[in-house]
Design a protein around this motif. Sequence first.
Motif, mmCIF file in Angstrom:
data_model
loop_
_atom_site.group_PDB
_atom_site.id
_atom_site.type_symbol
_atom_site.label_atom_id
_atom_site.label_comp_id
_atom_site.label_asym_id
_atom_site.label_seq_id
_atom_site.Cartn_x
_atom_site.Cartn_y
_atom_site.Cartn_z
ATOM 1 N N LYS A 285 0.830 -1.212 0.000
ATOM 2 C CA LYS A 285 0.000 0.000 0.000
ATOM 3 C C LYS A 285 0.861 1.258 0.000
ATOM 4 O O LYS A 285 0.531 2.237 -0.663
ATOM 5 C CB LYS A 285 -0.946 0.013 1.217
ATOM 6 C CG LYS A 285 -2.104 -0.969 1.055
ATOM 7 C CD LYS A 285 -3.220 -0.682 2.046
ATOM 8 C CE LYS A 285 -4.066 0.478 1.580
ATOM 9 N NZ LYS A 285 -5.302 0.656 2.321
ATOM 10 N N PHE B 293 -2.510 3.393 5.791
ATOM 11 C CA PHE B 293 -3.885 3.761 6.151
ATOM 12 C C PHE B 293 -3.842 5.161 6.748
ATOM 13 O O PHE B 293 -2.807 5.586 7.256
ATOM 14 C CB PHE B 293 -4.466 2.800 7.199
ATOM 15 C CG PHE B 293 -4.724 1.418 6.676
ATOM 16 C CD1 PHE B 293 -5.916 1.115 6.023
ATOM 17 C CD2 PHE B 293 -3.773 0.413 6.819
ATOM 18 C CE1 PHE B 293 -6.157 -0.153 5.524
ATOM 19 C CE2 PHE B 293 -4.000 -0.857 6.320
ATOM 20 C CZ PHE B 293 -5.198 -1.150 5.672
ATOM 21 N N GLN B 294 -4.967 5.858 6.715
ATOM 22 C CA GLN B 294 -5.022 7.200 7.291
ATOM 23 C C GLN B 294 -5.272 7.157 8.794
ATOM 24 O O GLN B 294 -4.776 7.972 9.550
ATOM 25 C CB GLN B 294 -6.137 8.027 6.623
ATOM 26 C CG GLN B 294 -5.909 8.257 5.146
ATOM 27 C CD GLN B 294 -4.557 8.899 4.889
ATOM 28 O OE1 GLN B 294 -4.304 9.999 5.331
ATOM 29 N NE2 GLN B 294 -3.672 8.199 4.200
ATOM 30 N N HIS C 212 -5.782 4.598 12.357
ATOM 31 C CA HIS C 212 -5.740 3.318 13.063
ATOM 32 C C HIS C 212 -6.799 3.392 14.164
ATOM 33 O O HIS C 212 -6.603 4.090 15.157
ATOM 34 C CB HIS C 212 -4.350 3.081 13.656
ATOM 35 C CG HIS C 212 -4.072 1.642 13.933
ATOM 36 N ND1 HIS C 212 -2.841 1.183 14.328
ATOM 37 C CD2 HIS C 212 -4.870 0.545 13.843
ATOM 38 C CE1 HIS C 212 -2.896 -0.134 14.483
ATOM 39 N NE2 HIS C 212 -4.115 -0.535 14.209
ATOM 40 N N SER D 22 -15.553 4.019 6.662
ATOM 41 C CA SER D 22 -15.534 3.327 5.363
ATOM 42 C C SER D 22 -16.458 4.035 4.379
ATOM 43 O O SER D 22 -16.101 4.261 3.224
ATOM 44 C CB SER D 22 -15.965 1.874 5.513
ATOM 45 O OG SER D 22 -15.220 1.252 6.521
ATOM 46 N N ASP E 126 -9.517 5.721 4.746
ATOM 47 C CA ASP E 126 -8.862 4.412 4.716
ATOM 48 C C ASP E 126 -8.408 4.047 6.141
ATOM 49 O O ASP E 126 -7.536 4.696 6.709
ATOM 50 C CB ASP E 126 -7.672 4.499 3.754
ATOM 51 C CG ASP E 126 -7.326 3.139 3.180
ATOM 52 O OD1 ASP E 126 -8.071 2.165 3.422
ATOM 53 O OD2 ASP E 126 -6.289 3.050 2.488
ATOM 54 N N THR E 127 -9.039 3.028 6.718
ATOM 55 C CA THR E 127 -8.877 2.748 8.140
ATOM 56 C C THR E 127 -8.412 1.321 8.401
ATOM 57 O O THR E 127 -8.934 0.377 7.813
ATOM 58 C CB THR E 127 -10.240 2.927 8.857
ATOM 59 O OG1 THR E 127 -10.718 4.248 8.592
ATOM 60 C CG2 THR E 127 -10.122 2.720 10.357
ATOM 61 N N LEU E 128 -7.420 1.193 9.281
ATOM 62 C CA LEU E 128 -7.083 -0.127 9.818
ATOM 63 C C LEU E 128 -7.763 -0.200 11.176
ATOM 64 O O LEU E 128 -7.550 0.662 12.034
ATOM 65 C CB LEU E 128 -5.560 -0.285 9.962
ATOM 66 C CG LEU E 128 -5.101 -1.646 10.499
ATOM 67 C CD1 LEU E 128 -5.446 -2.777 9.523
ATOM 68 C CD2 LEU E 128 -3.580 -1.648 10.750
ATOM 69 N N ILE F 130 0.771 4.424 11.570
ATOM 70 C CA ILE F 130 -0.303 5.138 10.863
ATOM 71 C C ILE F 130 -0.455 6.536 11.499
ATOM 72 O O ILE F 130 -0.387 6.660 12.716
ATOM 73 C CB ILE F 130 -1.611 4.295 10.949
ATOM 74 C CG1 ILE F 130 -1.401 2.987 10.159
ATOM 75 C CG2 ILE F 130 -2.816 5.074 10.428
ATOM 76 C CD1 ILE F 130 -2.443 1.936 10.387
#
Length: 413
Positions: free
Chosen positions: A48, A322-323, A325, A347, A352-354, A374
Amino acid sequence: MRQTALFTKTRKNAPSDEVSKNAQLLIRAGFIHKEMAGVYSYLPLGRKVLERIEGIVREEMNALGGQEIRMATLHPSELWKQTGAWDSVDVIFKIQSRTEKEYTVGQSEEEVVTPIGKEYITSYKDLPLVVYQIGQKYRDELRAKSGIMRGREFSMKDMYSFHATQEDFDRFYTLAKDAYLRVYTRCGLVAKATEASGGSFTQKLSYEFMVLTDAGEDDILYCDTCSFCVNAEISAQKEKDACTRCSKGNLSRAKASEVGNIFDLGKKYAQDFSLTFKDKEGKEQHPIMGCFGIGITRLMGVTAEALSDERGLVWPKSIAPFQVHLVSLGGKEQVVKEAERLYALFSERGVDTLYDDRDLRAGEKFIDSDLIGIPLRVVVSEKTLEQKKYEIVVRATGERCMFSEEELLQKVL
Ligand code: ATP
Ligand code: MG
């Protein structure tokens, strides 16, 4: 993405033979996997980051008028014999086929792009032509101890330009230099355009783009007042000398890593492959070519070196895997419900999320979160629920605050 679905896990130790900080951190955080010295696979998080760096590079090269192509990686030796590189370039891999043919794999692709140019360039009206690609390169490097900063297999953006006149080349070269500086700034790095030798077949200078880091393999001298910067290799000047360019500042010496390079190739390749075009007067001429490289994987490695801290990686927003966490603490039903709601909301809004939905203690989750790096951590816990707020932690600064949902959405969108 849910962290329970991410197949990689963090690990306490990197392989014992891994000496570079960038690879140690990236392996421990699950971004890359080491195959052998100088050869790494990129796992979901690492892939990514590469994709995001590639996206920035692609935008800037397209803005320069570059047309993206994908050249072959496997090359017949004949092309390389035609330019002399088969014998003179020491880093090329040579492959013997069972049919006794010889091949090499791309380490730079003037030998492939020039014959392509020859198919389509016949008149000055076809110029300038700018093409680029992003992909794997192979070099038989002697020392590969710098992790992904010096690979035997690595990813590069290589761009080639063809011009009718030296003036047109010079015009494009200036634009490319500015575009390169924008790429590094957008990646969250400060790069210096550094004067360097033009290589083996030109007397001219080239520009190398250098990021200051102790992990770098180059030495540069730079002015503390103006933008003058030179590779120490080609400079007669020394540290603390007065800068001859602006005559105001003094020179400092530093270790740096080369994250890009732009060259005037002159007519060398056009001559080797008999590539000519008809100029305005109808005369056959060789075009002037330029070559412009950016080390995609090296950029990722330099970021890991230059921006990390004792707790782990620190990604700039622009190239982070990801943006956000999102971390939920404790298995209480309301906490889980609230974290799930937030995950769905992010979402939906394209953040963009982990989402760390694992059943682990807070301490373990935070250690992993710091290691992965992150930019923004959002914590949902019983404590934050009571206050009807969320805890935000900025990875780069450690700054913490409690945000309402509205404030949070403003921050992440
Ligand atoms: P170096 O002096 O570091 O070996 P180079 O002069 O051989 O670099 P170029 O041929 O100009 O590099 O390649 C363009 C860019 O590709 C470089 O500026 C660098 O960022 C990157 N690069 C070159 N070699 C490697 C490598 N072995 N691993 C990772 N990136 C590399
Ligand atoms: Mg090299």
